[in-house]
Every structure is written in C-alpha cells, then in structure tokens.
Write an enzyme that holds these catalytic residues in place. Sequence first.
Site, mmCIF file in Angstrom:
data_model
loop_
_atom_site.group_PDB
_atom_site.id
_atom_site.type_symbol
_atom_site.label_atom_id
_atom_site.label_comp_id
_atom_site.label_asym_id
_atom_site.label_seq_id
_atom_site.Cartn_x
_atom_site.Cartn_y
_atom_site.Cartn_z
ATOM 1 N N THR A 33 33.066 32.872 8.627
ATOM 2 C CA THR A 33 34.112 32.413 7.721
ATOM 3 C C THR A 33 33.898 33.063 6.359
ATOM 4 O O THR A 33 32.791 33.060 5.830
ATOM 5 C CB THR A 33 34.087 30.881 7.576
ATOM 6 O OG1 THR A 33 34.254 30.291 8.869
ATOM 7 C CG2 THR A 33 35.195 30.404 6.665
ATOM 8 N N LEU A 72 29.337 27.886 4.149
ATOM 9 C CA LEU A 72 30.422 28.375 5.002
ATOM 10 C C LEU A 72 29.795 28.956 6.260
ATOM 11 O O LEU A 72 28.673 29.478 6.226
ATOM 12 C CB LEU A 72 31.245 29.454 4.292
ATOM 13 C CG LEU A 72 32.033 29.039 3.041
ATOM 14 C CD1 LEU A 72 32.667 30.265 2.390
ATOM 15 C CD2 LEU A 72 33.099 28.013 3.374
ATOM 16 N N ASP A 73 30.515 28.880 7.379
ATOM 17 C CA ASP A 73 30.030 29.495 8.604
ATOM 18 C C ASP A 73 29.859 30.995 8.402
ATOM 19 O O ASP A 73 30.505 31.609 7.547
ATOM 20 C CB ASP A 73 31.005 29.236 9.751
ATOM 21 C CG ASP A 73 31.083 27.766 10.128
ATOM 22 O OD1 ASP A 73 30.157 27.017 9.776
ATOM 23 O OD2 ASP A 73 32.088 27.375 10.757
ATOM 24 N N LYS A 74 29.016 31.575 9.209
ATOM 25 C CA LYS A 74 28.726 32.999 9.077
ATOM 26 C C LYS A 74 29.983 33.852 9.168
ATOM 27 O O LYS A 74 30.169 34.802 8.391
ATOM 28 C CB LYS A 74 27.728 33.417 10.167
ATOM 29 C CG LYS A 74 27.367 34.890 10.145
ATOM 30 C CD LYS A 74 26.355 35.216 11.230
ATOM 31 C CE LYS A 74 26.001 36.701 11.225
ATOM 32 N NZ LYS A 74 25.006 37.030 12.285
ATOM 33 N N HIS A 130 31.823 22.902 11.847
ATOM 34 C CA HIS A 130 32.892 23.572 12.601
ATOM 35 C C HIS A 130 34.150 22.710 12.728
ATOM 36 O O HIS A 130 34.927 22.857 13.683
ATOM 37 C CB HIS A 130 32.422 23.976 14.004
ATOM 38 C CG HIS A 130 31.258 24.922 14.005
ATOM 39 N ND1 HIS A 130 30.560 25.240 15.148
ATOM 40 C CD2 HIS A 130 30.661 25.622 13.008
ATOM 41 C CE1 HIS A 130 29.583 26.095 14.848
ATOM 42 N NE2 HIS A 130 29.631 26.337 13.557
#
Length: 436
Positions: free
Chosen positions: A216, A212-214, A312
Amino acid sequence: MKGRPPGKSSGPRKPGAVPQGRARGAAKAARARKPDAPKSAPKPPAAKPATVKPAVRPAKSSPAKGVSLDVRQFRVGADDDGIRLDRWFQRHLPDVGFNIVSRWARTGQLRVDGARAAPGDRVAEGQSIRVPPAEPKAVETAKPKRVRPELSDDQVAFAQGLVIHRDAQAIVINKPPGLATQGGTKTEDHVDGLLDALEYELDQRPKLVHRLDKDTSGALLIARTARSAAFFAKAFSSRTARKVYWALVMGVPSIEDGMVELPIAKQPGTGGEKMHVDQEEGLPSRSRYRVIERAGNRAAWVELQPYTGRTHQLRVHMAAIGHPIVGDGKYGGKEAFLSGAISRKMHLHARRIRVDHPDGGRVDVRAELPDHFASSLASLGFDLSAGDLPLDEEIARAPTREDEKKAARAHAKQIRKGRKGERRARGSSGGPRKKP
C-alpha cells in the site's frame, strides 16, 4: 611353720601403722582427689556497656562480594512499623527479589520473632527478622547493543525525497509501494530503517505512530518528538485521526455510498499472515466506501475510509462484498486482476491524512499517486481531478431538523448550568437568609 614371703619385713608392726604398699596407694589416691591449685585467680568479666541496636544491622560479609554465609538478624525500626514484609525487603534489601522472599517463606527460612512469616505479613517496630544467607547472583552477561547500520548518502537522499510535509512535530512521507513500514522476516528495507535520515535539525530519531501495508502506498505520518508521538498515538487510538484511501476495485458496487460492518479475525493456519471475516470470534470492523467513478461494469474507482484499525481491513471488506481491490491476489485470488495495460500491482493508496497537531491546528496532507496507479486510472479514462471528495464535516449543508434539536438541547443545558452556578454563588456569598 611356713616361711614368710620374701621382701616382707619380719619385724614387729607398730600400733596404728599402715603397711608400706597400702600407704603408697593411699597417697597416690589422695593426690588424684586433691585439685591442683590455680596459678592465678581468674578476673571477673568486665561489664559491657549497653548498646542500642540499629534499625537494620548489616550482615557479615564473606569473601564473595554480596554474599553472606551467615543467617542475618534485623530489627524493625519505627519507620517500618506496620509495613508488609515484602515491602521491608524492598526498602532495606533491594537485591533480594520477591521470588526469593517467597521461596524463603515457603521453606520456613524466613521468620519474624522466631515464627514463620509470609511476604504479605505486616511487621511491627522492635520485631526481629531472620533472613537466610544471601544467595550469590548469577553473572549477568550484558546483551550486545543493537547498532543500526549507518545509512549511505543514497539512502539518506531517498528517505528525504519521500517527505511531503515537515514541521517541528511531524513529518509525512509518501511511501512507495513495495517498501515495508517495519522490518520482519526476510525484510531488510523498510521505513523504520530509514528514520535516521529524517532527524534534520532536531538531532533525535523520529518515531512511527501508525503503519501501511508493504504494497500500500501513500501518506504515512511520523512523529519527530516523544511528545508528538504520544499525542498522535492517542489520536489514532481514539479514532480522531482521519485517513482517506483511493482504490481501484473489480466491478462496481450497487450502492454508491455504503458502510461495510463485518468482524475480522486472523485466519487459522496462516500464521496471522491473512485475515478473514469471522462472525463469531472476529473484532468489530467498519469501513466506508464511496464510488468516485466507474468504468462501465468492469471496474470502479472508490474512496475508502476505515473507521476501525484492523489488519488488512479495507482489503478484507472489499473482497467480502465481492469487489476485491485490483492487484490484491491474497484476498481476491485470480479474479483481482484486470487484463490489458492495467498493472498487476496493488491499487490501494493512502491519499489523505488529517490529524490534530500537538501545537494547535491540524496536519492535513495529500499524497500523490504512484506511477502504476495513475497510469491505470488514465487507461480507464478516469479524471484525477474528481477524486478528492469532501469529508462529511466539510460539506456545507442546511441544518436538518435533528441538527436543530441537538442545538436546542445543548443551549438549554448551558442555561441550566449557568443558573445552577448563580444559585451556588448566592448561597456562598451571604449567610443564611432571615425570614421576614
């Protein structure tokens, strides 16, 4: 009358006599021509017993370990008949790499039965292989093994406090926003660095299978064993795993249930840190959104499902259709922030993950919202109980005409397969049928 030279005999010379000076010179010449008699007669060389050459004769070793200063000769054995020359080296001289063999061949140092040879040539039993002297190996310095820092009690407690599901094969954590999944430049705190705290009774380090994105938050699946890691990785690559996100977006989409299909590529000049829609060079990307609730025309609470796994992806797609995710300044710019009590943090949360389990059944876990997201929804008057929409396959509905056609085709196919099997069974059980 002249006088005789001094020292000469004045007596008469006898017939057949040789002058004294000439006699001494003749004797000296005779001695020079006559070979010396050998002291002892040389013995004839003893016959050596016949020997059989081995298939591979080891080279003479020099004082330097592993290095031969002499050209080596090897005889091809019966077991190596017909194999490639480079394969022969793999079998008998594994320390000589393919690059060295190729260089020897190019420079004419490698020969078979005296002729130049190439690595791809095949050798036959009995042939002689000329191998140049072994080359000294460069001293390999062992790379220092990277030692992970030991976790403190607080870090262990923090990591274990994130766990919302655990079984013999899988762990699911609720990742908070601001915590990266993996390390990178100037990133010291990340989930990967906390995995030692999640070994529990198995005594083996768990493995990440997706990320997961930082910024998110939400459900992150972690495999506990090598077998489950391979199983889950295949599920994500084949798109059988389902991920459901919640997001708060700017404005309200005109279509409440839509599919965004826009190709995505890395944006030039950003070092891969930012993506963008690229119709020519982008990779196919599909995202589905469903509006859960709306706050007038100001914002909407939506469910997002990525059908592909681009970097993304959800953020790029929502910004591309004019509804950037609240708090996503990278893709929405200044227009991605709401005034008032709404947090400026990213409002993207992995609400649910559903994936088949390697031991049977499914892992189906929901992660609670972080505080800032829950507060924003409450400030806008949204009802949290309305957020979990059923997936398409979970909706009970009457079969359509198309569903009935598919079922009929599948049933007919099964019947044909059954009849074909019966015919094969009859043909194999008895002999040829006789004509009446």
